[in-house]
Design a protein around this motif. Structure first.
Motif, PDB file in Angstrom:
ATOM      1  N   ILE A 143       0.926  -1.656   0.129  1.00  0.00           N
ATOM      2  CA  ILE A 143       0.071  -0.209  -0.071  1.00  0.00           C
ATOM      3  C   ILE A 143       1.074   1.243   0.315  1.00  0.00           C
ATOM      4  CG2 ILE A 143      -0.289   0.374   2.619  1.00  0.00           C
ATOM      5  CD1 ILE A 143      -2.894   0.587   2.170  1.00  0.00           C
ATOM      6  N   ASP A 144       1.703   1.324   1.026  1.00  0.00           N
ATOM      7  CA  ASP A 144       2.603   2.691   0.754  1.00  0.00           C
ATOM      8  C   ASP A 144       3.651   2.391  -0.457  1.00  0.00           C
ATOM      9  OD1 ASP A 144       2.334   2.969   3.137  1.00  0.00           O
ATOM     10  OD2 ASP A 144       4.020   2.049   3.946  1.00  0.00           O
ATOM     11  N   LYS A 145       3.726   1.607  -1.209  1.00  0.00           N
ATOM     12  CA  LYS A 145       4.394   1.943  -2.918  1.00  0.00           C
ATOM     13  C   LYS A 145       3.625   2.678  -3.651  1.00  0.00           C
ATOM     14  CE  LYS A 145       6.686  -1.459  -1.651  1.00  0.00           C
ATOM     15  NZ  LYS A 145       6.840  -3.784  -1.715  1.00  0.00           N
ATOM     16  N   GLU A 146       2.670   1.859  -4.098  1.00  0.00           N
ATOM     17  CA  GLU A 146       1.681   1.851  -4.756  1.00  0.00           C
ATOM     18  C   GLU A 146       0.801   3.045  -4.288  1.00  0.00           C
ATOM     19  OE1 GLU A 146       2.226   0.354  -6.919  1.00  0.00           O
ATOM     20  OE2 GLU A 146       3.252  -1.066  -6.316  1.00  0.00           O
ATOM     21  N   GLY A 147       0.772   4.141  -5.535  1.00  0.00           N
ATOM     22  CA  GLY A 147      -0.101   5.549  -4.514  1.00  0.00           C
ATOM     23  C   GLY A 147      -1.266   6.047  -4.626  1.00  0.00           C
ATOM     24  N   ARG A 148      -1.927   5.400  -4.372  1.00  0.00           N
ATOM     25  CA  ARG A 148      -3.635   4.956  -4.411  1.00  0.00           C
ATOM     26  C   ARG A 148      -3.895   4.734  -2.635  1.00  0.00           C
ATOM     27  NH1 ARG A 148      -1.596   1.815  -8.614  1.00  0.00           N
ATOM     28  NH2 ARG A 148      -2.543   1.780 -10.408  1.00  0.00           N
ATOM     29  N   ALA A 149      -5.146   6.040  -2.792  1.00  0.00           N
ATOM     30  CA  ALA A 149      -6.127   6.395  -1.284  1.00  0.00           C
ATOM     31  C   ALA A 149      -6.258   4.698  -1.153  1.00  0.00           C
ATOM     32  CB  ALA A 149      -6.570   7.430  -1.813  1.00  0.00           C
ATOM     33  N   ILE A 150      -6.366   4.714   0.464  1.00  0.00           N
ATOM     34  CA  ILE A 150      -6.813   3.228   1.454  1.00  0.00           C
ATOM     35  C   ILE A 150      -8.056   3.798   0.153  1.00  0.00           C
ATOM     36  CG2 ILE A 150      -7.572   2.620   2.931  1.00  0.00           C
ATOM     37  CD1 ILE A 150      -4.829   4.502   4.574  1.00  0.00           C
ATOM     38  N   ASP A 151      -9.339   4.084   0.033  1.00  0.00           N
ATOM     39  CA  ASP A 151     -10.286   3.904  -0.072  1.00  0.00           C
ATOM     40  C   ASP A 151     -10.705   3.461  -1.493  1.00  0.00           C
ATOM     41  OD1 ASP A 151     -10.046   6.524  -0.241  1.00  0.00           O
ATOM     42  OD2 ASP A 151     -12.070   7.277  -0.370  1.00  0.00           O
ATOM     43  N   VAL A 152     -10.086   4.157  -2.173  1.00  0.00           N
ATOM     44  CA  VAL A 152     -10.187   3.092  -3.558  1.00  0.00           C
ATOM     45  C   VAL A 152      -9.331   1.815  -3.652  1.00  0.00           C
ATOM     46  CG1 VAL A 152      -8.869   3.862  -5.968  1.00  0.00           C
ATOM     47  CG2 VAL A 152      -8.790   5.950  -4.746  1.00  0.00           C
ATOM     48  N   ILE A 153      -8.473   1.932  -3.203  1.00  0.00           N
ATOM     49  CA  ILE A 153      -8.060   0.225  -2.618  1.00  0.00           C
ATOM     50  C   ILE A 153      -9.271  -0.612  -2.081  1.00  0.00           C
ATOM     51  CG2 ILE A 153      -6.723  -1.200  -1.873  1.00  0.00           C
ATOM     52  CD1 ILE A 153      -4.936   0.727  -1.496  1.00  0.00           C
ATOM     53  N   ALA A 154     -10.019  -0.648  -0.872  1.00  0.00           N
ATOM     54  CA  ALA A 154     -10.962  -0.924  -0.505  1.00  0.00           C
ATOM     55  C   ALA A 154     -11.901  -0.949  -1.536  1.00  0.00           C
ATOM     56  CB  ALA A 154     -11.015  -0.038   0.699  1.00  0.00           C
ATOM     57  N   SER A 155     -12.210   0.177  -1.994  1.00  0.00           N
ATOM     58  CA  SER A 155     -13.362  -0.141  -3.459  1.00  0.00           C
ATOM     59  C   SER A 155     -13.320  -0.555  -4.470  1.00  0.00           C
ATOM     60  CB  SER A 155     -14.409   1.147  -4.152  1.00  0.00           C
ATOM     61  OG  SER A 155     -14.573   2.097  -2.839  1.00  0.00           O
ATOM     62  N   GLY A 156     -11.994  -0.467  -4.609  1.00  0.00           N
ATOM     63  CA  GLY A 156     -11.369  -1.385  -6.363  1.00  0.00           C
ATOM     64  C   GLY A 156     -11.846  -2.739  -5.437  1.00  0.00           C
ATOM     65  N   LEU A 157     -11.699  -3.050  -4.750  1.00  0.00           N
ATOM     66  CA  LEU A 157     -11.259  -5.124  -3.908  1.00  0.00           C
ATOM     67  C   LEU A 157     -12.136  -5.418  -3.818  1.00  0.00           C
ATOM     68  CD1 LEU A 157      -8.170  -5.324  -1.480  1.00  0.00           C
ATOM     69  CD2 LEU A 157      -8.234  -5.134  -4.295  1.00  0.00           C
ATOM     70  N   ALA A 158     -12.803  -4.211  -2.887  1.00  0.00           N
ATOM     71  CA  ALA A 158     -14.951  -4.847  -3.330  1.00  0.00           C
ATOM     72  C   ALA A 158     -15.316  -5.356  -4.218  1.00  0.00           C
ATOM     73  CB  ALA A 158     -15.654  -4.127  -2.402  1.00  0.00           C
ATOM     74  N   ASP A 159     -14.888  -4.637  -5.366  1.00  0.00           N
ATOM     75  CA  ASP A 159     -15.427  -4.716  -6.820  1.00  0.00           C
ATOM     76  C   ASP A 159     -15.040  -5.854  -7.608  1.00  0.00           C
ATOM     77  OD1 ASP A 159     -17.066  -4.004  -9.171  1.00  0.00           O
ATOM     78  OD2 ASP A 159     -15.008  -3.489 -10.436  1.00  0.00           O
ATOM     79  N   LEU A 160     -13.702  -6.430  -7.087  1.00  0.00           N
ATOM     80  CA  LEU A 160     -13.638  -6.917  -7.609  1.00  0.00           C
ATOM     81  C   LEU A 160     -13.441  -8.783  -7.379  1.00  0.00           C
ATOM     82  CD1 LEU A 160      -9.529  -5.736  -8.331  1.00  0.00           C
ATOM     83  CD2 LEU A 160     -10.633  -7.180 -10.100  1.00  0.00           C
ATOM     84  N   ALA A 161     -13.577  -8.656  -5.906  1.00  0.00           N
ATOM     85  CA  ALA A 161     -13.618  -9.976  -5.518  1.00  0.00           C
ATOM     86  C   ALA A 161     -15.691 -10.021  -6.186  1.00  0.00           C
ATOM     87  CB  ALA A 161     -14.160  -9.764  -3.520  1.00  0.00           C
ATOM     88  N   LEU A 162     -16.139  -9.078  -6.038  1.00  0.00           N
ATOM     89  CA  LEU A 162     -17.617  -9.862  -5.991  1.00  0.00           C
ATOM     90  C   LEU A 162     -18.013  -9.849  -7.702  1.00  0.00           C
ATOM     91  CD1 LEU A 162     -19.672  -6.678  -4.312  1.00  0.00           C
ATOM     92  CD2 LEU A 162     -19.899  -8.991  -3.219  1.00  0.00           C
ATOM     93  N   GLY A 163     -17.315  -8.873  -8.321  1.00  0.00           N
ATOM     94  CA  GLY A 163     -17.466  -9.011  -9.823  1.00  0.00           C
ATOM     95  C   GLY A 163     -16.593 -10.149 -10.958  1.00  0.00           C
ATOM     96  N   GLY A 164     -15.024 -10.034 -10.051  1.00  0.00           N
ATOM     97  CA  GLY A 164     -13.783 -10.823 -10.966  1.00  0.00           C
ATOM     98  C   GLY A 164     -13.542  -9.927 -11.424  1.00  0.00           C
ATOM     99  N   LEU A 165     -13.481 -10.842 -12.414  1.00  0.00           N
ATOM    100  CA  LEU A 165     -12.704  -9.518 -14.306  1.00  0.00           C
ATOM    101  C   LEU A 165     -13.539  -9.873 -15.117  1.00  0.00           C
ATOM    102  CD1 LEU A 165     -10.313  -9.704 -11.675  1.00  0.00           C
ATOM    103  CD2 LEU A 165      -8.575  -9.192 -14.214  1.00  0.00           C
ATOM    104  N   LEU A 166     -14.198 -10.944 -15.740  1.00  0.00           N
ATOM    105  CA  LEU A 166     -15.079 -11.012 -16.611  1.00  0.00           C
ATOM    106  C   LEU A 166     -15.690 -10.064 -16.778  1.00  0.00           C
ATOM    107  CD1 LEU A 166     -14.793 -14.956 -16.972  1.00  0.00           C
ATOM    108  CD2 LEU A 166     -13.931 -13.577 -18.822  1.00  0.00           C
ATOM    109  N   ARG A 167     -16.054  -9.729 -18.046  1.00  0.00           N
ATOM    110  CA  ARG A 167     -17.242  -8.571 -18.496  1.00  0.00           C
ATOM    111  C   ARG A 167     -18.467  -9.084 -18.624  1.00  0.00           C
ATOM    112  NH1 ARG A 167     -17.828  -5.759 -24.372  1.00  0.00           N
ATOM    113  NH2 ARG A 167     -18.750  -8.668 -24.405  1.00  0.00           N
ATOM    114  N   ARG A 168     -19.634  -9.123 -18.016  1.00  0.00           N
ATOM    115  CA  ARG A 168     -21.164  -9.742 -17.258  1.00  0.00           C
ATOM    116  C   ARG A 168     -21.832  -9.764 -18.723  1.00  0.00           C
ATOM    117  NH1 ARG A 168     -22.144 -10.222 -12.518  1.00  0.00           N
ATOM    118  NH2 ARG A 168     -19.714 -11.265 -11.952  1.00  0.00           N
TER     119      ARG A 168
END
Lengths: 189, 189
Positions: B164-189
């Motif tokens: 987290i300290d090396k990548e210039g991303r805000a914590i809540d951006v990461i948090a939302s991004g990971l929630a989205d990935l876990a729920l939706g995966g990578l594949l287009r729906r």
DNA sequence: TTGTCTGCCTATAGTGTTATAGGGAACAGC
DNA sequence: GCTGTTCCCTATAACACTATAGGCAGACAA
């Protein structure tokens, strides 16, 4: 590597994985082998070099296998699934080496640490490239952050060695399950 | 905890996170604070107890926050997203404590290690419960392995403090991004 | 038979680390 | 002015760990 030296390194990997580099003593390693502490120094020049040897074994192969997949002719979906599956292969026969690589490489002297760090970053780039390509050609969702997705997937994968021995699941069941989760997520389509 | 003792523990957490428990010396901690090594022993009885204190701070809160979410009225989808988001909250103000908890707790004496281990398993069960409920009510895909999904998601989440300290991303951006990935995966729906 | 190699040994020098003992100085409350 | 508390000090005992030096025994080859 001569047979006996491989046995010495197996013992070192086992002890480093269990106790950490600084928590492990050369005496611990010797105890596993049933020999005297000083006898180890016929096989490595220092504890630090033993760590380097173990880390190199643990890191090797990941990049090469991934490169072949990425250079292949499959689409992004199959490539990513194959990348995830192939990440599990070395777990079968030298899990301890990988555990040491994952968590103890930070204690390597800076020269070898940097060299090994380059392999890691190379692997990250391969994942990132496949994900970016998949977004561009419409296989993956638009609007994804390829870097974040890479770190998420690799985080998931690198967590596996910590629990694989405790959960009674075969390696390829885990590998397939994680590929499926990464691609499809949890939500019903 | 008295103010000065909190500063001592901040220093201990920082040094333990950077060098590992066994790699860190009490001298290192004293150097961060600008005091003498022996002076630390006014604040903790042993290095091991300092580790225990840091680990408890690092582990605390995760289970309690998750319990509130799981006991709430939301559906499985929102619960899981909230669980993932809330897992990132403590990273903002004491990332080092969490890093120490994640990787050094194995070096605690068995009594406290077991106590802290129970918190971890409790958290895992909360994730697992939400995922199972989501499968049952059709929110999540049928055929998922709830245990495997839990371990995958927690692996992903527990990898975050490492980069987290090396990548210039805000914590809540990461948090939302990971929630989205876990729920939706990578594949287009 | 002599030499060389492998695999291990004993003994120990040198160093680093934790933790204890016993202060001392500043400050607050009474 | 006395007492207690906080914060930190010096000095050092006790111990653990790495690594080196030098040697020994068995296998095997020339």
């Amino acid at each position: 590597m001569p047979r006996r030296q491989a046995e010495i390194m197996d013992a070192a990997a086992r002890v480093f994985a269990a106790k950490g580099f600084h928590g492990a003593t050369t005496q611990d390693i010797a105890d596993v082998l049933g020999i005297k502490q000083a006898s180890l120094y016929h096989y490595f020049a220092s504890k630090e070099i033993a760590l380097e040897t173990v880390c190199i074994v643990g890191a090797s192969g990941f990049y090469e296998r991934a490169k072949i997949i990425v250079d292949g002719a499959d689409g992004a979906r199959d490539k990513l699934a194959a990348l995830i599956r192939s990440h599990h292969e070395p777990l079968a026969d030298h899990a301890d080496y990988i555990r040491v690589f994952l968590h103890q490489r930070q204690f390597l002297p800076s020269t070898s640490r940097r060299k090994i760090g380059r392999w890691s970053r190379g692997l990250e780039r391969l994942f990132e490239r496949v994900i970016s390509a998949g977004i561009k050609d419409g296989t993956f969702r638009a609007g994804l952050d390829p870097r974040l997705a890479t770190l998420a997937i690799l985080g998931m994968l690198n967590g596996v060695p910590a629990w694989i021995d405790k959960e009674g699941r075969a390696i390829d069941v885990i590998a397939s399950g994680l590929a499926d989760l990464a691609l499809g997520g949890l939500l019903r389509r």
